[in-house]
Design a protein around this motif. Structure first.
Motif, PDB file in Angstrom:
ATOM      1  N   ARG A 192       0.662   6.440   3.809  1.00  0.00           N
ATOM      2  CA  ARG A 192       0.965   5.100   3.294  1.00  0.00           C
ATOM      3  C   ARG A 192      -0.244   4.176   3.441  1.00  0.00           C
ATOM      4  NH1 ARG A 192       6.251   2.256   3.436  1.00  0.00           N
ATOM      5  NH2 ARG A 192       5.887   0.023   3.292  1.00  0.00           N
ATOM      6  N   GLU A 193      -0.902   4.236   4.601  1.00  0.00           N
ATOM      7  CA  GLU A 193      -2.082   3.394   4.828  1.00  0.00           C
ATOM      8  C   GLU A 193      -3.244   3.809   3.925  1.00  0.00           C
ATOM      9  OE1 GLU A 193      -2.358   0.588   6.592  1.00  0.00           O
ATOM     10  OE2 GLU A 193      -0.185   0.833   6.814  1.00  0.00           O
ATOM     11  N   TYR A 194      -3.382   5.115   3.687  1.00  0.00           N
ATOM     12  CA  TYR A 194      -4.406   5.591   2.750  1.00  0.00           C
ATOM     13  C   TYR A 194      -4.167   5.016   1.362  1.00  0.00           C
ATOM     14  CZ  TYR A 194      -6.248   9.135   5.993  1.00  0.00           C
ATOM     15  OH  TYR A 194      -6.840   9.774   7.060  1.00  0.00           O
ATOM     16  N   LEU A 195      -2.908   5.027   0.934  1.00  0.00           N
ATOM     17  CA  LEU A 195      -2.590   4.512  -0.393  1.00  0.00           C
ATOM     18  C   LEU A 195      -2.873   3.012  -0.481  1.00  0.00           C
ATOM     19  CD1 LEU A 195      -1.459   4.852  -3.231  1.00  0.00           C
ATOM     20  CD2 LEU A 195       0.849   4.581  -2.273  1.00  0.00           C
ATOM     21  N   ILE A 196      -2.493   2.271   0.533  1.00  0.00           N
ATOM     22  CA  ILE A 196      -2.744   0.829   0.544  1.00  0.00           C
ATOM     23  C   ILE A 196      -4.242   0.557   0.457  1.00  0.00           C
ATOM     24  CG2 ILE A 196      -2.638  -1.228   2.007  1.00  0.00           C
ATOM     25  CD1 ILE A 196       0.107  -0.202   2.988  1.00  0.00           C
ATOM     26  N   ILE A 226       3.718  -2.194  -0.585  1.00  0.00           N
ATOM     27  CA  ILE A 226       2.496  -1.397  -0.673  1.00  0.00           C
ATOM     28  C   ILE A 226       1.495  -2.020  -1.642  1.00  0.00           C
ATOM     29  CG2 ILE A 226       1.611   0.828  -1.523  1.00  0.00           C
ATOM     30  CD1 ILE A 226       4.096   2.120  -0.269  1.00  0.00           C
ATOM     31  N   PHE A 227       1.991  -2.611  -2.719  1.00  0.00           N
ATOM     32  CA  PHE A 227       1.112  -3.187  -3.731  1.00  0.00           C
ATOM     33  C   PHE A 227       0.947  -4.700  -3.573  1.00  0.00           C
ATOM     34  CE2 PHE A 227       2.183   0.881  -5.526  1.00  0.00           C
ATOM     35  CZ  PHE A 227       1.039   1.259  -6.200  1.00  0.00           C
ATOM     36  N   SER A 228       1.232  -5.216  -2.389  1.00  0.00           N
ATOM     37  CA  SER A 228       1.173  -6.664  -2.168  1.00  0.00           C
ATOM     38  C   SER A 228      -0.229  -7.230  -2.413  1.00  0.00           C
ATOM     39  CB  SER A 228       1.648  -7.007  -0.752  1.00  0.00           C
ATOM     40  OG  SER A 228       0.821  -6.379   0.226  1.00  0.00           O
ATOM     41  N   TYR A 229      -1.263  -6.464  -2.070  1.00  0.00           N
ATOM     42  CA  TYR A 229      -2.636  -6.960  -2.280  1.00  0.00           C
ATOM     43  C   TYR A 229      -2.905  -7.171  -3.775  1.00  0.00           C
ATOM     44  CZ  TYR A 229      -7.737  -7.271  -2.021  1.00  0.00           C
ATOM     45  OH  TYR A 229      -9.037  -7.704  -2.123  1.00  0.00           O
ATOM     46  N   ALA A 230      -2.474  -6.217  -4.593  1.00  0.00           N
ATOM     47  CA  ALA A 230      -2.659  -6.343  -6.032  1.00  0.00           C
ATOM     48  C   ALA A 230      -1.869  -7.531  -6.572  1.00  0.00           C
ATOM     49  CB  ALA A 230      -2.237  -5.058  -6.730  1.00  0.00           C
ATOM     50  N   ILE A 231      -0.651  -7.710  -6.088  1.00  0.00           N
ATOM     51  CA  ILE A 231       0.193  -8.821  -6.537  1.00  0.00           C
ATOM     52  C   ILE A 231      -0.448 -10.151  -6.172  1.00  0.00           C
ATOM     53  CG2 ILE A 231       2.438  -9.937  -6.229  1.00  0.00           C
ATOM     54  CD1 ILE A 231       3.602  -7.087  -5.804  1.00  0.00           C
ATOM     55  N   GLU A 232      -0.987 -10.234  -4.956  1.00  0.00           N
ATOM     56  CA  GLU A 232      -1.660 -11.468  -4.515  1.00  0.00           C
ATOM     57  C   GLU A 232      -2.872 -11.792  -5.375  1.00  0.00           C
ATOM     58  OE1 GLU A 232      -2.578 -10.660  -0.475  1.00  0.00           O
ATOM     59  OE2 GLU A 232      -0.469 -10.738   0.192  1.00  0.00           O
ATOM     60  N   LYS A 233      -3.492 -10.762  -5.952  1.00  0.00           N
ATOM     61  CA  LYS A 233      -4.656 -10.962  -6.817  1.00  0.00           C
ATOM     62  C   LYS A 233      -4.248 -11.286  -8.259  1.00  0.00           C
ATOM     63  CE  LYS A 233      -8.026 -10.161  -3.882  1.00  0.00           C
ATOM     64  NZ  LYS A 233      -9.078 -11.158  -3.588  1.00  0.00           N
ATOM     65  N   GLY A 234      -2.960 -11.431  -8.503  1.00  0.00           N
ATOM     66  CA  GLY A 234      -2.499 -11.799  -9.824  1.00  0.00           C
ATOM     67  C   GLY A 234      -2.319 -10.642 -10.787  1.00  0.00           C
ATOM     68  N   ILE A 235      -2.318  -9.416 -10.263  1.00  0.00           N
ATOM     69  CA  ILE A 235      -2.144  -8.236 -11.114  1.00  0.00           C
ATOM     70  C   ILE A 235      -0.647  -7.975 -11.310  1.00  0.00           C
ATOM     71  CG2 ILE A 235      -2.518  -5.740 -11.257  1.00  0.00           C
ATOM     72  CD1 ILE A 235      -5.112  -6.224  -9.620  1.00  0.00           C
ATOM     73  N   ASN A 236      -0.276  -7.671 -12.526  1.00  0.00           N
ATOM     74  CA  ASN A 236       1.116  -7.382 -12.867  1.00  0.00           C
ATOM     75  C   ASN A 236       1.458  -5.970 -12.412  1.00  0.00           C
ATOM     76  OD1 ASN A 236       3.645  -7.438 -13.964  1.00  0.00           O
ATOM     77  ND2 ASN A 236       2.977  -7.415 -16.100  1.00  0.00           N
TER      78      ASN A 236
END
Length: 256
Positions: A192-196, A226-236
């Motif tokens: 999970r951490e690798y994927l993040i 898991i995808f919170s970083y992408a969401i915070e960057k405004g990615i759909n």
């Protein structure tokens, strides 16, 4: 008079390959890769995906009945490799220019509008050459989907180790949409951490607008974390439905 196929190298130069040599050396895949650019020190074929329309359902390769579940269904290859990459698989048909087998695949995939590029397995404890070759295979098959099926191909991000991701992103520089799978990562803390970490690296290196996620959990809560970083960057971050997700959701409701 010799006839040639032309390849565009990473410097934009046209390089001629005699057709008879292409045949003798089993280089038929050059018919696809010659129509794109080679990127990076290993000359990975470039794949471009800038779609503004996204899949709303993901069908797995074996489940042909689901290929047209919705008008925007994507076909993906999140199965063991021998399911889609045996000796009669699509890559070998392209490599050996097996016209009969290629016709079979054209009929199988007729009308499919989206593909997620094949998820050839990547392992941290096998040699780099094998891992890298599998990425090349995924690119070649993806180009076939684009050129022969006229479909949109969303590149799947896969990796044997985080340190190798720089290579796996070669040739995807112009993509605004990629795909990830959470299958096998949710319940393993280390994986999970690798994927993040891989998601963060990919987001930081690319100019993404959307990420398509293959997730089989009954709801999207863990995937969203898991995808919170992408969401915070405004990615759909888009998590389409799929048959395993539907089954798990149904089982949960039945248990109540």
């Amino acid at each position: 008079m010799k006839k040639y196929e032309y390849h565009i190298n990473e410097y934009g130069e046209r390089v001629a390959v005699p057709k008879e040599l292409e045949k003798l050396l089993n280089l038929k895949y050059l018919r696809l890769t010659n129509k794109t650019h080679s990127v990076g020190r290993h000359d990975l074929p470039e794949l471009i995906c800038k779609t503004k329309i996204y899949p709303d359902y993901i069908a797995l390769y074996p489940n042909t009945a689901d290929y047209h579940k919705t008008p925007l269904t994507a076909v993906a290859f999140y199965n063991y490799d021998d399911t889609f990459d045996g000796k009669n698989g699509l890559y070998n048909a392209i490599y050996y220019n097996d016209e009969k087998r290629l016709e079979y695949f054209k009929k199988r995939f007729k009308g499919v509008k989206f593909f997620i590029s094949p998820d050839y397995s990547e392992l941290g404890d096998i040699d780099d050459i094998e891992n890298n070759y599998r990425i090349k295979k995924a690119r070649v098959v993806s180009l076939w989907f684009v050129m022969e099926i006229n479909a949109v191909v969303i590149p799947n991000i896969t990796f044997p180790t985080i340190d190798s991701l720089w290579f796996y992103l070669n040739g995807l520089e112009k993509c605004t949409v990629v795909a990830f799978s959470t299958k096998g990562y949710i319940d393993d803390i280390v994986e999970r951490e690798y994927l993040i970490e891989a998601i963060k690296y990919t987001v930081d290196q690319m100019h993404l607008e959307a990420i398509i996620v293959y997730d089989v959990c009954k709801d999207n809560k863990e995937a969203i974390k898991i995808f919170s970083y992408a969401i915070e960057k405004g990615i759909n971050v888009i998590i389409p439905n799929n048959s395993l997700k539907q089954r798990n959701s149904t089982r949960k409701r039945g248990d109540k």
